[in-house]
Write a protein that holds these residues in place. Structure first.
Motif, PDB file in Angstrom:
ATOM      1  N   MET A   1       0.851  -1.183   0.000  1.00  0.00           N
ATOM      2  CA  MET A   1       0.000   0.000   0.000  1.00  0.00           C
ATOM      3  C   MET A   1       0.892   1.240   0.000  1.00  0.00           C
ATOM      4  O   MET A   1       1.853   1.326   0.752  1.00  0.00           O
ATOM      5  CB  MET A   1      -0.916  -0.006   1.223  1.00  0.00           C
ATOM      6  N   HIS A   2       0.588   2.196  -0.875  1.00  0.00           N
ATOM      7  CA  HIS A   2       1.397   3.396  -1.011  1.00  0.00           C
ATOM      8  C   HIS A   2       0.624   4.599  -0.486  1.00  0.00           C
ATOM      9  O   HIS A   2      -0.405   4.984  -1.032  1.00  0.00           O
ATOM     10  CB  HIS A   2       1.783   3.619  -2.482  1.00  0.00           C
ATOM     11  N   PHE A   3       1.132   5.189   0.588  1.00  0.00           N
ATOM     12  CA  PHE A   3       0.487   6.369   1.165  1.00  0.00           C
ATOM     13  C   PHE A   3       1.129   7.615   0.567  1.00  0.00           C
ATOM     14  O   PHE A   3       2.036   8.201   1.137  1.00  0.00           O
ATOM     15  CB  PHE A   3       0.628   6.352   2.688  1.00  0.00           C
ATOM     16  N   GLN A   4       0.673   7.964  -0.611  1.00  0.00           N
ATOM     17  CA  GLN A   4       1.139   9.164  -1.288  1.00  0.00           C
ATOM     18  C   GLN A   4      -0.044  10.103  -1.488  1.00  0.00           C
ATOM     19  O   GLN A   4      -1.185   9.668  -1.623  1.00  0.00           O
ATOM     20  CB  GLN A   4       1.750   8.810  -2.653  1.00  0.00           C
ATOM     21  N   LEU A   5       0.236  11.401  -1.490  1.00  0.00           N
ATOM     22  CA  LEU A   5      -0.832  12.358  -1.737  1.00  0.00           C
ATOM     23  C   LEU A   5      -1.362  12.195  -3.152  1.00  0.00           C
ATOM     24  O   LEU A   5      -0.603  11.979  -4.094  1.00  0.00           O
ATOM     25  CB  LEU A   5      -0.313  13.783  -1.549  1.00  0.00           C
ATOM     26  N   THR A   6      -2.670  12.302  -3.290  1.00  0.00           N
ATOM     27  CA  THR A   6      -3.269  12.260  -4.617  1.00  0.00           C
ATOM     28  C   THR A   6      -3.034  13.597  -5.318  1.00  0.00           C
ATOM     29  O   THR A   6      -2.618  14.587  -4.702  1.00  0.00           O
ATOM     30  CB  THR A   6      -4.771  11.992  -4.534  1.00  0.00           C
ATOM     31  N   GLN A   7      -3.329  13.631  -6.596  1.00  0.00           N
ATOM     32  CA  GLN A   7      -3.178  14.878  -7.342  1.00  0.00           C
ATOM     33  C   GLN A   7      -4.072  15.971  -6.760  1.00  0.00           C
ATOM     34  O   GLN A   7      -3.653  17.133  -6.634  1.00  0.00           O
ATOM     35  CB  GLN A   7      -3.516  14.648  -8.816  1.00  0.00           C
ATOM     36  N   ASP A   8      -5.289  15.614  -6.370  1.00  0.00           N
ATOM     37  CA  ASP A   8      -6.199  16.600  -5.781  1.00  0.00           C
ATOM     38  C   ASP A   8      -5.686  17.092  -4.431  1.00  0.00           C
ATOM     39  O   ASP A   8      -5.816  18.279  -4.103  1.00  0.00           O
ATOM     40  CB  ASP A   8      -7.596  15.990  -5.607  1.00  0.00           C
ATOM     41  N   GLN A   9      -5.115  16.197  -3.645  1.00  0.00           N
ATOM     42  CA  GLN A   9      -4.576  16.607  -2.351  1.00  0.00           C
ATOM     43  C   GLN A   9      -3.377  17.529  -2.520  1.00  0.00           C
ATOM     44  O   GLN A   9      -3.229  18.509  -1.785  1.00  0.00           O
ATOM     45  CB  GLN A   9      -4.203  15.382  -1.521  1.00  0.00           C
ATOM     46  N   ARG A  10      -2.521  17.239  -3.484  1.00  0.00           N
ATOM     47  CA  ARG A  10      -1.393  18.129  -3.741  1.00  0.00           C
ATOM     48  C   ARG A  10      -1.872  19.497  -4.205  1.00  0.00           C
ATOM     49  O   ARG A  10      -1.314  20.531  -3.813  1.00  0.00           O
ATOM     50  CB  ARG A  10      -0.452  17.512  -4.770  1.00  0.00           C
ATOM     51  N   ALA A  11      -2.913  19.500  -5.038  1.00  0.00           N
ATOM     52  CA  ALA A  11      -3.462  20.775  -5.510  1.00  0.00           C
ATOM     53  C   ALA A  11      -4.055  21.572  -4.345  1.00  0.00           C
ATOM     54  O   ALA A  11      -3.903  22.803  -4.286  1.00  0.00           O
ATOM     55  CB  ALA A  11      -4.519  20.519  -6.581  1.00  0.00           C
ATOM     56  N   LEU A  12      -4.723  20.873  -3.415  1.00  0.00           N
ATOM     57  CA  LEU A  12      -5.275  21.539  -2.240  1.00  0.00           C
ATOM     58  C   LEU A  12      -4.165  22.126  -1.389  1.00  0.00           C
ATOM     59  O   LEU A  12      -4.250  23.290  -0.948  1.00  0.00           O
ATOM     60  CB  LEU A  12      -6.098  20.545  -1.418  1.00  0.00           C
ATOM     61  N   ARG A  13      -3.127  21.360  -1.158  1.00  0.00           N
ATOM     62  CA  ARG A  13      -1.999  21.853  -0.361  1.00  0.00           C
ATOM     63  C   ARG A  13      -1.340  23.063  -1.016  1.00  0.00           C
ATOM     64  O   ARG A  13      -1.095  24.085  -0.361  1.00  0.00           O
ATOM     65  CB  ARG A  13      -0.977  20.733  -0.186  1.00  0.00           C
ATOM     66  N   ASP A  14      -1.069  22.955  -2.319  1.00  0.00           N
ATOM     67  CA  ASP A  14      -0.400  24.048  -3.025  1.00  0.00           C
ATOM     68  C   ASP A  14      -1.286  25.291  -3.095  1.00  0.00           C
ATOM     69  O   ASP A  14      -0.799  26.421  -2.967  1.00  0.00           O
ATOM     70  CB  ASP A  14      -0.018  23.599  -4.441  1.00  0.00           C
ATOM     71  N   GLY A  15      -2.596  25.078  -3.297  1.00  0.00           N
ATOM     72  CA  GLY A  15      -3.509  26.210  -3.352  1.00  0.00           C
ATOM     73  C   GLY A  15      -3.609  26.923  -2.016  1.00  0.00           C
ATOM     74  O   GLY A  15      -3.667  28.162  -1.959  1.00  0.00           O
ATOM     75  N   THR A  16      -3.622  26.159  -0.931  1.00  0.00           N
ATOM     76  CA  THR A  16      -3.657  26.760   0.403  1.00  0.00           C
ATOM     77  C   THR A  16      -2.383  27.541   0.669  1.00  0.00           C
ATOM     78  O   THR A  16      -2.425  28.665   1.201  1.00  0.00           O
ATOM     79  CB  THR A  16      -3.837  25.668   1.478  1.00  0.00           C
ATOM     80  N   ARG A  17      -1.250  26.984   0.280  1.00  0.00           N
ATOM     81  CA  ARG A  17       0.024  27.688   0.487  1.00  0.00           C
ATOM     82  C   ARG A  17       0.055  28.982  -0.313  1.00  0.00           C
ATOM     83  O   ARG A  17       0.506  30.023   0.188  1.00  0.00           O
ATOM     84  CB  ARG A  17       1.196  26.785   0.081  1.00  0.00           C
ATOM     85  N   GLU A  18      -0.435  28.931  -1.534  1.00  0.00           N
ATOM     86  CA  GLU A  18      -0.455  30.138  -2.367  1.00  0.00           C
ATOM     87  C   GLU A  18      -1.384  31.202  -1.781  1.00  0.00           C
ATOM     88  O   GLU A  18      -1.054  32.398  -1.757  1.00  0.00           O
ATOM     89  CB  GLU A  18      -0.899  29.763  -3.783  1.00  0.00           C
ATOM     90  N   LEU A  19      -2.555  30.777  -1.311  1.00  0.00           N
ATOM     91  CA  LEU A  19      -3.503  31.714  -0.709  1.00  0.00           C
ATOM     92  C   LEU A  19      -2.896  32.391   0.511  1.00  0.00           C
ATOM     93  O   LEU A  19      -2.972  33.629   0.657  1.00  0.00           O
ATOM     94  CB  LEU A  19      -4.785  30.980  -0.327  1.00  0.00           C
ATOM     95  N   LEU A  20      -2.281  31.611   1.382  1.00  0.00           N
ATOM     96  CA  LEU A  20      -1.722  32.172   2.608  1.00  0.00           C
ATOM     97  C   LEU A  20      -0.504  33.046   2.319  1.00  0.00           C
ATOM     98  O   LEU A  20      -0.295  34.067   2.984  1.00  0.00           O
ATOM     99  CB  LEU A  20      -1.356  31.050   3.576  1.00  0.00           C
ATOM    100  N   ALA A  21       0.290  32.674   1.330  1.00  0.00           N
ATOM    101  CA  ALA A  21       1.443  33.499   0.965  1.00  0.00           C
ATOM    102  C   ALA A  21       0.996  34.855   0.439  1.00  0.00           C
ATOM    103  O   ALA A  21       1.644  35.885   0.697  1.00  0.00           O
ATOM    104  CB  ALA A  21       2.296  32.782  -0.079  1.00  0.00           C
ATOM    105  N   GLY A  22      -0.128  34.863  -0.290  1.00  0.00           N
ATOM    106  CA  GLY A  22      -0.619  36.110  -0.841  1.00  0.00           C
ATOM    107  C   GLY A  22      -1.343  36.985   0.159  1.00  0.00           C
ATOM    108  O   GLY A  22      -1.301  38.219   0.067  1.00  0.00           O
ATOM    109  N   ARG A  23      -2.017  36.360   1.143  1.00  0.00           N
ATOM    110  CA  ARG A  23      -2.847  37.116   2.074  1.00  0.00           C
ATOM    111  C   ARG A  23      -2.241  37.244   3.466  1.00  0.00           C
ATOM    112  O   ARG A  23      -2.678  38.090   4.245  1.00  0.00           O
ATOM    113  CB  ARG A  23      -4.233  36.455   2.191  1.00  0.00           C
ATOM    114  N   PHE A  24      -1.242  36.412   3.771  1.00  0.00           N
ATOM    115  CA  PHE A  24      -0.614  36.498   5.091  1.00  0.00           C
ATOM    116  C   PHE A  24       0.877  36.228   4.939  1.00  0.00           C
ATOM    117  O   PHE A  24       1.430  35.278   5.490  1.00  0.00           O
ATOM    118  CB  PHE A  24      -1.257  35.514   6.069  1.00  0.00           C
ATOM    119  N   GLY A  25       1.512  37.099   4.164  1.00  0.00           N
ATOM    120  CA  GLY A  25       2.953  36.996   3.974  1.00  0.00           C
ATOM    121  C   GLY A  25       3.719  37.544   5.162  1.00  0.00           C
ATOM    122  O   GLY A  25       3.151  37.866   6.215  1.00  0.00           O
ATOM    123  N   ARG A  26       5.017  37.698   4.983  1.00  0.00           N
ATOM    124  CA  ARG A  26       5.855  38.100   6.121  1.00  0.00           C
ATOM    125  C   ARG A  26       5.502  39.491   6.636  1.00  0.00           C
ATOM    126  O   ARG A  26       5.518  39.736   7.846  1.00  0.00           O
ATOM    127  CB  ARG A  26       7.338  38.043   5.743  1.00  0.00           C
TER     128      ARG A  26
END
Length: 332
Positions: free
Chosen positions: A1-26
Motif C-alpha cells: 500500500m502506497h500512502f502518497q498524496l493524490t493529485q487533488d490533495q497536492r493541488a489543495l496543499r499548493d492552493g492553500t500555500r499560495e492563498l496564505l502566501a498572498g494574504r498572510f505573507g511576512r
C-alpha cells in the motif's frame, strides 16, 4: 500500500500555500506581532475558500472532503504561522451558524485543564467549552451529547459577555490569551466530545508539523547563504548534523500525522501529537542555533515559531498525558 498524496490533495496543499502566501505573507505576519487582532476580511476570505467548511457535506454547503485534507490545510496554516482559533472553527463549522463562511469566529476551551485558557478572546463571537471525553472510551460505549455530564464528555456554548475571564500573559505575541475564572455552562451543545477532542489533537499536531517543516527550510536557507571563514556555514559538519536531525524529526512527525489522519485511532493520534510537538519545539530551537546570534533577535522569525510551538504543545494532550496514554496501551 502506497500512502502518497493524490493529485487533488497536492493541488489543495499548493492552493492553500499560495492563498496564505498572498494574504498572510511576512509583512502581515510582522504587523500582527504588534497588533494581534484577527483580520475579519481575511477570515471571511478563508471561509469563502472553503477553509472551515472543508469537511462539511456538499449538500450542507461544504466541500465534502475528509480528515486527511483538513490535516493538509492546517499543516499549511502552521507553516505560515497563521493566527486564530483555526482548529476550533474547522471542527465547529457544522455546529455553530456563520463559522463555515468565516462570518463568525468561535473559540474552544478544555474545561478539565488548569488553567482553562481562551485564545483570542476579544475576537471570538462565541465560546465552546468541552469537559470530559479524554482518554479512550471502551469499545461500543455510547456517546452522550447535548451537554449532559457523562463518561464521554459534555459541551456548552456561551456568548463572550457571559464568560468570566481574566487576562493571561501569552508566550506567543500572535495569540492573546484569557484565563477563565468560572466555567461557562450556558447552553448545552450536542457534540461527540471524544471525537472532537481526538480531531482537535490531530489538527493541532498538523499545525506543529507545518511549523517544524518551515523551520527546516529556514535553517537550510540560512546555512547556504551565511558565510563564515570564507565558506557557507552549511559546509561545517556541526551545522549539517543539526539540519539533518531537523529533517528527520519533521519527516517522522509527518508520517505519524498523515497515518493518524487515515486510521483516526486514538493511539495513532496521541503518538502523532507527541512526535509533532517534539519536532516543532526542537526544530525551532535548532533553527535558532543555526542562525547563531541573529536567531535571538526580534527581527528574525525563528522566535515566533518557537513560541507558537510552545503554545500548541500545551494544548490537546500535552507530552506527559500522551506518554501516559501510550504506556497504558502497551501494558494493557
Amino acid at each position: 500500500m502506497h500512502f502518497q498524496l493524490t493529485q487533488d490533495q497536492r493541488a489543495l496543499r499548493d492552493g492553500t500555500r499560495e492563498l496564505l502566501a498572498g494574504r498572510f505573507g511576512r509583512d502581515r505576519l510582522r504587523a500582527a506581532v504588534g497588533d494581534p487582532a484577527l483580520d475579519r476580511a481575511l477570515w471571511r476570505e478563508l471561509g469563502a475558500a472553503g477553509f472551515f467548511a472543508l469537511r462539511l457535506p456538499e449538500e450542507a454547503g461544504g466541500v465534502g472532503l475528509g480528515l486527511p485534507e483538513a490535516v493538509l490545510v492546517l499543516e499549511e496554516a502552521g507553516r505560515a504561522l497563521l493566527p486564530g482559533p483555526l482548529v476550533a472553527c474547522q471542527l465547529l463549522a457544522g455546529a455553530v451558524d456563520g463559522v463555515a463562511s468565516g462570518e463568525k469566529i468561535v473559540g474552544l476551551c478544555e474545561g478539565q485543564r488548569e488553567p482553562v485558557l481562551w485564545e483570542h478572546p476579544a475576537d471570538c463571537d462565541e465560546l465552546i467549552l468541552v469537559e470530559g471525553g479524554a482518554g479512550r472510551p471502551a469499545h461500543g460505549a455510547g456517546v452522550e451529547t447535548g451537554g449532559a455530564q457523562g463518561r464521554t464528555g459534555s459541551a456548552y456554548r456561551s456568548a463572550p459577555d457571559r464568560v468570566a475571564c481574566a487576562p493571561f500573559a501569552s508566550v506567543d505575541p500572535l495569540t492573546p490569551l484569557a484565563r477563565l475564572t468560572d466555567l461557562p455552562r450556558t447552553t448545552p451543545l450536542a457534540l461527540e466530545v471524544p471525537r472532537l477532542r481526538r480531531e482537535a489533537t490531530l489538527l493541532t499536531a498538523a499545525q506543529q508539523l507545518g511549523s517544524a517543516a518551515r523551520t527546516v527550510e529556514m535553517a537550510v536557507r540560512h546555512a547556504r547563504e551565511r558565510e563564515q571563514f570564507g565558506a557557507p556555514v552549511g559546509s561545517f559538519q556541526a551545522v549539517k548534523h543539526l539540519c539533518a536531525q531537523m529533517l528527520v524529526r519533521a519527516e517522522m512527525a509527518r508520517s505519524a500525522v498523515y497515518a493518524a489522519a487515515i486510521t483516526e485511532s486514538a493511539p495513532d493520534v496521541t503518538a502523532a501529537k507527541l512526535l509533532a510537538d517534539e519536532a516543532a519545539v526542537d526544530n525551532a530551537r535548532d533553527c535558532l542555533q543555526v542562525h547563531g546570534g541573529m536567531g535571538f533577535t526580534w527581527e528574525a522569525d525563528v522566535h515566533l515559531h518557537l513560541k507558537r510551538a510552545w503554545l500548541r504543545a500545551a494544548r490537546w494532550e500535552v507530552a506527559r498525558e500522551a506518554e501516559e496514554l501510550l504506556a497504558a496501551g502497551l501494558i494493557a
